[in-house]
Motif scaffolding. Structure first.
Motif, PDB file in Angstrom:
ATOM      1  N   ASN A 139       0.824  -1.210   0.000  1.00 50.40           N
ATOM      2  CA  ASN A 139       0.000   0.000   0.000  1.00 50.40           C
ATOM      3  C   ASN A 139       0.857   1.258   0.000  1.00 50.40           C
ATOM      4  OD1 ASN A 139      -2.775  -0.676  -0.123  1.00 50.40           O
ATOM      5  ND2 ASN A 139      -2.693  -1.471   1.960  1.00 50.40           N
ATOM      6  N   GLU A 140       1.979   1.201   0.705  1.00 50.75           N
ATOM      7  CA  GLU A 140       2.871   2.357   0.698  1.00 50.75           C
ATOM      8  C   GLU A 140       3.429   2.595  -0.698  1.00 50.75           C
ATOM      9  OE1 GLU A 140       6.780   4.168   3.041  1.00 50.75           O
ATOM     10  OE2 GLU A 140       6.016   2.180   3.560  1.00 50.75           O
ATOM     11  N   LYS A 141       3.780   1.519  -1.406  1.00 51.95           N
ATOM     12  CA  LYS A 141       4.259   1.658  -2.778  1.00 51.95           C
ATOM     13  C   LYS A 141       3.175   2.263  -3.679  1.00 51.95           C
ATOM     14  CE  LYS A 141       8.462  -0.044  -2.625  1.00 51.95           C
ATOM     15  NZ  LYS A 141       9.643   0.756  -3.027  1.00 51.95           N
ATOM     16  N   LEU A 142       1.911   1.972  -3.360  1.00 48.51           N
ATOM     17  CA  LEU A 142       0.790   2.525  -4.119  1.00 48.51           C
ATOM     18  C   LEU A 142       0.415   3.920  -3.643  1.00 48.51           C
ATOM     19  CD1 LEU A 142      -1.432  -0.692  -4.229  1.00 48.51           C
ATOM     20  CD2 LEU A 142      -0.239   0.342  -6.175  1.00 48.51           C
ATOM     21  N   GLU A 143       1.195   4.459  -2.702  1.00 46.40           N
ATOM     22  CA  GLU A 143       0.971   5.776  -2.105  1.00 46.40           C
ATOM     23  C   GLU A 143      -0.365   5.837  -1.361  1.00 46.40           C
ATOM     24  OE1 GLU A 143       1.478   8.752  -5.095  1.00 46.40           O
ATOM     25  OE2 GLU A 143       3.629   8.378  -5.313  1.00 46.40           O
ATOM     26  N   LYS A 144      -0.774   4.709  -0.812  1.00 47.57           N
ATOM     27  CA  LYS A 144      -1.972   4.658   0.028  1.00 47.57           C
ATOM     28  C   LYS A 144      -1.515   4.615   1.477  1.00 47.57           C
ATOM     29  CE  LYS A 144      -4.852   2.237  -3.384  1.00 47.57           C
ATOM     30  NZ  LYS A 144      -5.694   1.029  -3.645  1.00 47.57           N
ATOM     31  N   THR A 145      -1.043   5.782   1.936  1.00 49.50           N
ATOM     32  CA  THR A 145      -0.447   5.823   3.272  1.00 49.50           C
ATOM     33  C   THR A 145      -1.474   5.607   4.374  1.00 49.50           C
ATOM     34  OG1 THR A 145      -0.619   8.244   3.213  1.00 49.50           O
ATOM     35  CG2 THR A 145       1.489   7.269   2.597  1.00 49.50           C
ATOM     36  N   GLU A 146      -2.720   6.000   4.135  1.00 50.53           N
ATOM     37  CA  GLU A 146      -3.753   5.791   5.154  1.00 50.53           C
ATOM     38  C   GLU A 146      -3.943   4.301   5.419  1.00 50.53           C
ATOM     39  OE1 GLU A 146      -8.426   6.984   6.113  1.00 50.53           O
ATOM     40  OE2 GLU A 146      -7.542   7.452   4.153  1.00 50.53           O
ATOM     41  N   GLU A 147      -4.046   3.511   4.342  1.00 55.75           N
ATOM     42  CA  GLU A 147      -4.214   2.068   4.487  1.00 55.75           C
ATOM     43  C   GLU A 147      -2.948   1.427   5.059  1.00 55.75           C
ATOM     44  OE1 GLU A 147      -4.969   3.867   1.937  1.00 55.75           O
ATOM     45  OE2 GLU A 147      -6.985   3.375   1.181  1.00 55.75           O
ATOM     46  N   ALA A 148      -1.784   1.899   4.608  1.00 52.02           N
ATOM     47  CA  ALA A 148      -0.527   1.351   5.115  1.00 52.02           C
ATOM     48  C   ALA A 148      -0.389   1.616   6.609  1.00 52.02           C
ATOM     49  CB  ALA A 148       0.658   1.970   4.359  1.00 52.02           C
ATOM     50  N   LEU A 149      -0.759   2.803   7.046  1.00 50.67           N
ATOM     51  CA  LEU A 149      -0.678   3.140   8.469  1.00 50.67           C
ATOM     52  C   LEU A 149      -1.631   2.276   9.287  1.00 50.67           C
ATOM     53  CD1 LEU A 149       0.311   4.863  10.801  1.00 50.67           C
ATOM     54  CD2 LEU A 149      -1.369   6.609  10.149  1.00 50.67           C
ATOM     55  N   ALA A 150      -2.815   2.012   8.756  1.00 52.93           N
ATOM     56  CA  ALA A 150      -3.775   1.164   9.474  1.00 52.93           C
ATOM     57  C   ALA A 150      -3.195  -0.232   9.690  1.00 52.93           C
ATOM     58  CB  ALA A 150      -5.089   1.093   8.700  1.00 52.93           C
ATOM     59  N   ASP A 151      -2.515  -0.776   8.675  1.00 47.40           N
ATOM     60  CA  ASP A 151      -1.901  -2.097   8.819  1.00 47.40           C
ATOM     61  C   ASP A 151      -0.756  -2.067   9.825  1.00 47.40           C
ATOM     62  OD1 ASP A 151      -3.568  -3.483   7.113  1.00 47.40           O
ATOM     63  OD2 ASP A 151      -2.343  -3.114   5.342  1.00 47.40           O
ATOM     64  N   ALA A 152       0.024  -1.002   9.803  1.00 47.59           N
ATOM     65  CA  ALA A 152       1.134  -0.883  10.752  1.00 47.59           C
ATOM     66  C   ALA A 152       0.612  -0.828  12.183  1.00 47.59           C
ATOM     67  CB  ALA A 152       1.963   0.359  10.436  1.00 47.59           C
ATOM     68  N   LYS A 153      -0.469  -0.086  12.396  1.00 43.63           N
ATOM     69  CA  LYS A 153      -1.053   0.006  13.739  1.00 43.63           C
ATOM     70  C   LYS A 153      -1.610  -1.348  14.192  1.00 43.63           C
ATOM     71  CE  LYS A 153      -2.246   4.924  13.706  1.00 43.63           C
ATOM     72  NZ  LYS A 153      -3.357   5.917  13.738  1.00 43.63           N
ATOM     73  N   LYS A 154      -2.221  -2.070  13.264  1.00 43.56           N
ATOM     74  CA  LYS A 154      -2.720  -3.403  13.603  1.00 43.56           C
ATOM     75  C   LYS A 154      -1.572  -4.336  13.952  1.00 43.56           C
ATOM     76  CE  LYS A 154      -5.609  -6.852  13.931  1.00 43.56           C
ATOM     77  NZ  LYS A 154      -6.522  -6.964  15.085  1.00 43.56           N
ATOM     78  N   ALA A 155      -0.480  -4.248  13.203  1.00 46.53           N
ATOM     79  CA  ALA A 155       0.694  -5.073  13.505  1.00 46.53           C
ATOM     80  C   ALA A 155       1.254  -4.715  14.879  1.00 46.53           C
ATOM     81  CB  ALA A 155       1.758  -4.882  12.427  1.00 46.53           C
ATOM     82  N   ALA A 156       1.234  -3.437  15.228  1.00 45.26           N
ATOM     83  CA  ALA A 156       1.722  -3.010  16.542  1.00 45.26           C
ATOM     84  C   ALA A 156       0.834  -3.548  17.654  1.00 45.26           C
ATOM     85  CB  ALA A 156       1.786  -1.487  16.603  1.00 45.26           C
ATOM     86  N   GLU A 157      -0.460  -3.686  17.385  1.00 43.39           N
ATOM     87  CA  GLU A 157      -1.357  -4.283  18.376  1.00 43.39           C
ATOM     88  C   GLU A 157      -1.026  -5.759  18.589  1.00 43.39           C
ATOM     89  OE1 GLU A 157      -5.323  -3.692  17.068  1.00 43.39           O
ATOM     90  OE2 GLU A 157      -5.242  -1.502  17.210  1.00 43.39           O
ATOM     91  N   LEU A 158      -0.651  -6.431  17.505  1.00 43.07           N
ATOM     92  CA  LEU A 158      -0.329  -7.856  17.608  1.00 43.07           C
ATOM     93  C   LEU A 158       1.006  -8.073  18.309  1.00 43.07           C
ATOM     94  CD1 LEU A 158      -1.397  -9.092  14.051  1.00 43.07           C
ATOM     95  CD2 LEU A 158      -2.610  -9.450  16.211  1.00 43.07           C
ATOM     96  N   GLN A 159       1.980  -7.200  18.055  1.00 39.68           N
ATOM     97  CA  GLN A 159       3.300  -7.300  18.687  1.00 39.68           C
ATOM     98  C   GLN A 159       3.729  -5.923  19.201  1.00 39.68           C
ATOM     99  OE1 GLN A 159       6.515  -9.222  16.710  1.00 39.68           O
ATOM    100  NE2 GLN A 159       5.518 -11.209  16.639  1.00 39.68           N
TER     101      GLN A 159
END
Length: 327
Positions: free
Chosen positions: A238-258
């Motif tokens: 998503n970051e490569k597609l310049e969809k930073t909002e979606e990329a950030l949501a995934d990063a936050k979810k990953a941070a919740e998991l670890q």
């Protein structure tokens, strides 16, 4: 870039550069952790979940029994891993696709899963539209009722009150319900399938087919919502597609998991900054367009927005507009 083998020394780390190679032989793991070999020769490990459900790194010894229904699929996946390690991402993609096809039938295909998700999303949009429509009608009815309440007879007032009570009950019920999320019934071999789709997504990222990589990660995460690697890979695509909002949501979810994963936290910080910059650019672009529109209208009167100055009150935070005639 070349790939080389290193023995990890620390657990619970994930290097932010590159993508891991799933299915490294089990003797390279450390204390049950999962070894990740990355672009540039870096290596790190991720501790397995408790209890372990699915891991990309598995020895082929786990499926030596040819009677195992996943024997063929695991064998094909291993070939894909070998192609990935030597940089043959097209070959790896083909093997991972074959591994997906080799999984015994009985579940939904990835394409069908995405179709069901899209149908679910469309249904939710229709419900939202209907809910907004009813709320708009309620406000209009209430406004009309307030204006004519003095002229209404008792029966009309009672009918309007009953309609308002019904709308209020529906609104309260909607507010109490958690937002619906898409899910599918349990699928056979869902954990292994999620690995195959996530592996194929890694190959697609290296092939710069980012939209397809996102779709494969979508399937992997529907099959296994807590799959960290799929989240990280979708974030990268998503970051490569310049969809930073979606990329950030995934990063936050990953941070919740670890939450203790430092590299994941760095992803959140980096993408938060990128998203703030994107929103600031969007705001400036929007203001610029509004200013151009305003000037095009005011120009008919020999004026422009430059004739109007906004001043912020430091005490209240409100703005006052003053007019200044140009000389």
């Amino acid at each position: 870039h070349s790939l080389r083998w290193l023995r990890p020394k620390m657990a619970n780390t994930y290097t932010s550069d590159g993508f891991d190679l799933d299915a490294i032989p089990s003797e390279t793991t450390h204390n049950g952790g999962e070894t990740i070999y990355e672009i540039g020769g870096c290596a790190s490990t991720i501790a397995p979940p408790t209890p372990p459900k699915d891991e990309s790194v598995r020895s082929s010894d786990n499926h030596k029994d040819e009677n195992d229904p996943l024997f063929e699929a695991e064998s094909i996946k291993a070939k894909g891993n070998e192609r990935f390690k030597v940089g043959d991402y097209s070959g790896a993609y083909d093997f991972y696709s074959d591994a997906i096809e080799a999984v015994p039938s009985g579940g939904l295909t990835g394409e069908r899963i995405l179709e069901l998700r899209d149908e679910f999303d469309e249904e939710q949009r229709e419900k939202m539209y209907e809910r907004n429509r009813r709320e708009s009608e309620k406000r209009m009815r209430k406004s009309h009722h307030d204006k004519t309440s003095d002229d209404d007879d008792d029966d009309a007032k009672k009918e309007n009150a009953e309609e308002d009570d019904d709308d209020t009950s529906d609104e309260q019920a909607t507010q109490q319900e958690p937002p619906p999320t898409f899910s599918i019934p349990p699928q056979p071999y869902s954990d292994k399938l999620s690995v195959y789709y996530a592996n194929r997504a890694a190959a697609l990222i290296h092939l710069q087919k980012y939209s397809e990589a996102v779709s494969d990660c979508d399937v992997a995460l529907i099959l296994n919502p807590s799959y960290l690697k799929a989240l990280i890979r979708r974030m990268s695509a998503n970051e490569k597609l310049e969809k930073t909002e979606e990329a950030l949501a995934d990063a936050k979810k990953a941070a919740e998991l670890q939450p203790s994963n430092r590299d994941v936290r760095k992803h959140v910080q980096r993408l938060t900054k990128l998203e703030e910059e994107r929103l600031e650019r969007l705001k400036e672009e929007t203001f610029g367009k509004l200013k151009d529109l305003g000037n095009s209208i005011l120009g008919n009167f020999g004026l422009s927005l430059d004739n109007f100055k906004a001043q912020k009150d430091p005490n209240t935070g409100s703005y006052s507009i003053s007019f200044e005639q140009n000389n």
